[in-house]
Design an enzyme around this catalytic site. Structure first.
Site, PDB file in Angstrom:
ATOM      1  N   THR A   1       1.799  -1.168 -10.249  1.00  0.00           N
ATOM      2  CA  THR A   1       0.443  -1.700 -10.164  1.00  0.00           C
ATOM      3  C   THR A   1      -0.207  -1.668 -11.538  1.00  0.00           C
ATOM      4  O   THR A   1       0.300  -1.054 -12.480  1.00  0.00           O
ATOM      5  CB  THR A   1      -0.405  -0.878  -9.184  1.00  0.00           C
ATOM      6  OG1 THR A   1      -0.553   0.448  -9.702  1.00  0.00           O
ATOM      7  CG2 THR A   1       0.246  -0.822  -7.813  1.00  0.00           C
ATOM      8  N   ARG A   2      -1.363  -2.320 -11.643  1.00  0.00           N
ATOM      9  CA  ARG A   2      -2.086  -2.302 -12.909  1.00  0.00           C
ATOM     10  C   ARG A   2      -2.515  -0.884 -13.287  1.00  0.00           C
ATOM     11  O   ARG A   2      -2.599  -0.550 -14.471  1.00  0.00           O
ATOM     12  CB  ARG A   2      -3.299  -3.218 -12.833  1.00  0.00           C
ATOM     13  CG  ARG A   2      -2.954  -4.690 -12.935  1.00  0.00           C
ATOM     14  CD  ARG A   2      -4.192  -5.541 -13.074  1.00  0.00           C
ATOM     15  NE  ARG A   2      -5.079  -5.402 -11.922  1.00  0.00           N
ATOM     16  CZ  ARG A   2      -6.306  -5.907 -11.868  1.00  0.00           C
ATOM     17  NH1 ARG A   2      -6.804  -6.555 -12.909  1.00  0.00           N
ATOM     18  NH2 ARG A   2      -7.045  -5.764 -10.777  1.00  0.00           N
ATOM     19  N   TYR A   3      -2.796  -0.057 -12.290  1.00  0.00           N
ATOM     20  CA  TYR A   3      -3.144   1.338 -12.576  1.00  0.00           C
ATOM     21  C   TYR A   3      -2.016   2.019 -13.339  1.00  0.00           C
ATOM     22  O   TYR A   3      -2.246   2.693 -14.349  1.00  0.00           O
ATOM     23  CB  TYR A   3      -3.422   2.097 -11.281  1.00  0.00           C
ATOM     24  CG  TYR A   3      -3.461   3.597 -11.491  1.00  0.00           C
ATOM     25  CD1 TYR A   3      -4.581   4.208 -12.048  1.00  0.00           C
ATOM     26  CD2 TYR A   3      -2.366   4.393 -11.177  1.00  0.00           C
ATOM     27  CE1 TYR A   3      -4.608   5.580 -12.276  1.00  0.00           C
ATOM     28  CE2 TYR A   3      -2.388   5.758 -11.390  1.00  0.00           C
ATOM     29  CZ  TYR A   3      -3.504   6.348 -11.936  1.00  0.00           C
ATOM     30  OH  TYR A   3      -3.520   7.694 -12.166  1.00  0.00           O
ATOM     31  N   GLU A   4      -0.793   1.824 -12.873  1.00  0.00           N
ATOM     32  CA  GLU A   4       0.337   2.448 -13.542  1.00  0.00           C
ATOM     33  C   GLU A   4       0.508   1.921 -14.953  1.00  0.00           C
ATOM     34  O   GLU A   4       0.838   2.659 -15.885  1.00  0.00           O
ATOM     35  CB  GLU A   4       1.614   2.196 -12.746  1.00  0.00           C
ATOM     36  CG  GLU A   4       1.646   2.883 -11.386  1.00  0.00           C
ATOM     37  CD  GLU A   4       2.943   2.596 -10.667  1.00  0.00           C
ATOM     38  OE1 GLU A   4       4.001   2.999 -11.186  1.00  0.00           O
ATOM     39  OE2 GLU A   4       2.906   1.959  -9.605  1.00  0.00           O
TER      40      GLU A   4
ATOM     41  N   ASP B   1     -12.132   7.309   5.617  1.00  0.00           N
ATOM     42  CA  ASP B   1     -11.156   8.379   5.483  1.00  0.00           C
ATOM     43  C   ASP B   1      -9.924   8.086   6.335  1.00  0.00           C
ATOM     44  O   ASP B   1     -10.031   7.856   7.545  1.00  0.00           O
ATOM     45  CB  ASP B   1     -11.813   9.692   5.924  1.00  0.00           C
ATOM     46  CG  ASP B   1     -10.980  10.907   5.611  1.00  0.00           C
ATOM     47  OD1 ASP B   1      -9.776  10.769   5.323  1.00  0.00           O
ATOM     48  OD2 ASP B   1     -11.533  12.019   5.665  1.00  0.00           O
TER      49      ASP B   1
ATOM     50  N   ASP C   1      -5.811  11.108  -5.648  1.00  0.00           N
ATOM     51  CA  ASP C   1      -6.620  11.881  -6.593  1.00  0.00           C
ATOM     52  C   ASP C   1      -6.055  13.303  -6.678  1.00  0.00           C
ATOM     53  O   ASP C   1      -5.937  13.987  -5.664  1.00  0.00           O
ATOM     54  CB  ASP C   1      -8.071  11.922  -6.129  1.00  0.00           C
ATOM     55  CG  ASP C   1      -9.010  12.423  -7.212  1.00  0.00           C
ATOM     56  OD1 ASP C   1      -8.640  13.382  -7.925  1.00  0.00           O
ATOM     57  OD2 ASP C   1     -10.113  11.879  -7.341  1.00  0.00           O
TER      58      ASP C   1
ATOM     59  N   LYS D   1      -8.760  20.864 -10.570  1.00  0.00           N
ATOM     60  CA  LYS D   1      -9.324  22.207 -10.582  1.00  0.00           C
ATOM     61  C   LYS D   1      -8.895  22.968  -9.326  1.00  0.00           C
ATOM     62  O   LYS D   1      -8.913  22.429  -8.230  1.00  0.00           O
ATOM     63  CB  LYS D   1     -10.846  22.140 -10.660  1.00  0.00           C
ATOM     64  CG  LYS D   1     -11.366  21.556 -11.970  1.00  0.00           C
ATOM     65  CD  LYS D   1     -12.882  21.541 -12.009  1.00  0.00           C
ATOM     66  CE  LYS D   1     -13.378  20.952 -13.330  1.00  0.00           C
ATOM     67  NZ  LYS D   1     -14.864  20.906 -13.383  1.00  0.00           N
TER      68      LYS D   1
ATOM     69  N   GLU E   1      -0.648   2.625   4.476  1.00  0.00           N
ATOM     70  CA  GLU E   1      -0.841   3.022   3.086  1.00  0.00           C
ATOM     71  C   GLU E   1      -2.186   3.707   2.952  1.00  0.00           C
ATOM     72  O   GLU E   1      -3.227   3.130   3.275  1.00  0.00           O
ATOM     73  CB  GLU E   1      -0.760   1.835   2.119  1.00  0.00           C
ATOM     74  CG  GLU E   1      -0.932   2.291   0.671  1.00  0.00           C
ATOM     75  CD  GLU E   1      -0.548   1.254  -0.366  1.00  0.00           C
ATOM     76  OE1 GLU E   1      -0.873   1.468  -1.559  1.00  0.00           O
ATOM     77  OE2 GLU E   1       0.074   0.232   0.008  1.00  0.00           O
TER      78      GLU E   1
ATOM     79  N   GLU F   1      -8.817   2.659   2.362  1.00  0.00           N
ATOM     80  CA  GLU F   1      -9.387   2.826   1.030  1.00  0.00           C
ATOM     81  C   GLU F   1     -10.912   2.848   1.148  1.00  0.00           C
ATOM     82  O   GLU F   1     -11.519   1.857   1.536  1.00  0.00           O
ATOM     83  CB  GLU F   1      -8.953   1.686   0.113  1.00  0.00           C
ATOM     84  CG  GLU F   1      -9.564   1.721  -1.272  1.00  0.00           C
ATOM     85  CD  GLU F   1      -9.243   3.005  -2.019  1.00  0.00           C
ATOM     86  OE1 GLU F   1     -10.196   3.766  -2.306  1.00  0.00           O
ATOM     87  OE2 GLU F   1      -8.053   3.261  -2.295  1.00  0.00           O
TER      88      GLU F   1
END
Length: 230
Positions: free
Chosen positions: A210-213, A114, A136, A140, A62, A87
């Site tokens: 997830t909590r992000y979603e 990375d 991410d 731009k 992941e 991560e």
């Protein structure tokens, strides 16, 4: 003089100050789970990494696991699989370690750097599944080169994945979605699973939110599944 590694990571490595318990997990639990990327041309010994033998269910990767909710859920549901999570954001790593400590899973290994460094050091045809979830978007145009989903990255993933292995991508960014489709869903090494129960408009049953979603999602999430061609 040692050659300076070309910068490939952008964004923050740390957020707000860690709580004492989070810092303690970074100091004590992380060293037991952290993997070391060997110098070229050596490759990572996956059997050694997971305690003396290859996991019978294969190895999954992941990229950008955030707070680790999805990573640890998969580890709980698939105890026969070895999971590697990458991560660089240490606040997220600390939260992932808390999930690992709470659940007691023993089949997760972590890299706080990375993911491309890891991918360069993994043996070819060593992954049975890979996840790149809500990376991410770098909206731009001048920053599009920073996006993780690139032809070169997908080429390397194709080398790492066994025939029939599954690649899962997700984004909530309307600008990143066509980019993912253009770069991943048309890649010669992958078949896009876009029909039936794998339809991109629905979340697969084994893909937890997830909590992000739930709290910070920017738009409607899209779930893409691809299979490494034989």
């Amino acid at each position: 003089m040692e050659e300076t590694r070309r910068r490939t990571l952008y964004g923050r490595r740390r957020g707000k100050k860690l709580r004492a318990g989070q810092q303690s997990l970074l100091d004590t639990l992380l060293p037991r789970l952290a993997l070391t990327v060997p110098a070229e041309p050596d490759k990572i010994d996956l059997a050694r990494l997971f305690g003396g033998g290859l996991p019978p269910g294969g190895v999954w990767l992941e990229v950008g696991f955030g707070a680790g909710e999805h990573l640890v859920w998969q580890a709980e549901q698939h105890p026969d699989v070895g999971l590697i999570g990458c991560e660089p954001y240490l606040n997220g790593v600390a939260k992932c370690l808390a999930h690992i400590e709470r659940t007691g899973v023993g089949n997760v290994r972590l890299l706080t750097d990375d993911a491309r460094l890891l991918m360069a050091a993994l043996p070819d045809r060593s992954l049975s599944r890979a996840f790149v979830l809500f990376p991410d978007p770098w909206p731009k145009m001048r920053h599009h080169k920073r996006r993780f989903v690139q032809r070169a990255t997908l080429d390397r993933l194709a080398e790492l994945m066994v025939p029939g292995a599954e690649l899962r991508l997700a984004t909530d960014d309307p600008g990143y979605l066509p980019w993912m489709v253009e770069h991943a869903c048309t890649h010669a090494a992958f078949d896009w699973l876009a029909e039936g129960p794998a339809d991109w408009r629905g979340r697969p049953a084994d893909w937890p939110a997830t909590r992000y979603e739930k709290k910070k999602i920017a738009g409607t999430p899209t779930f893409l599944r691809l299979r490494r061609r034989v």
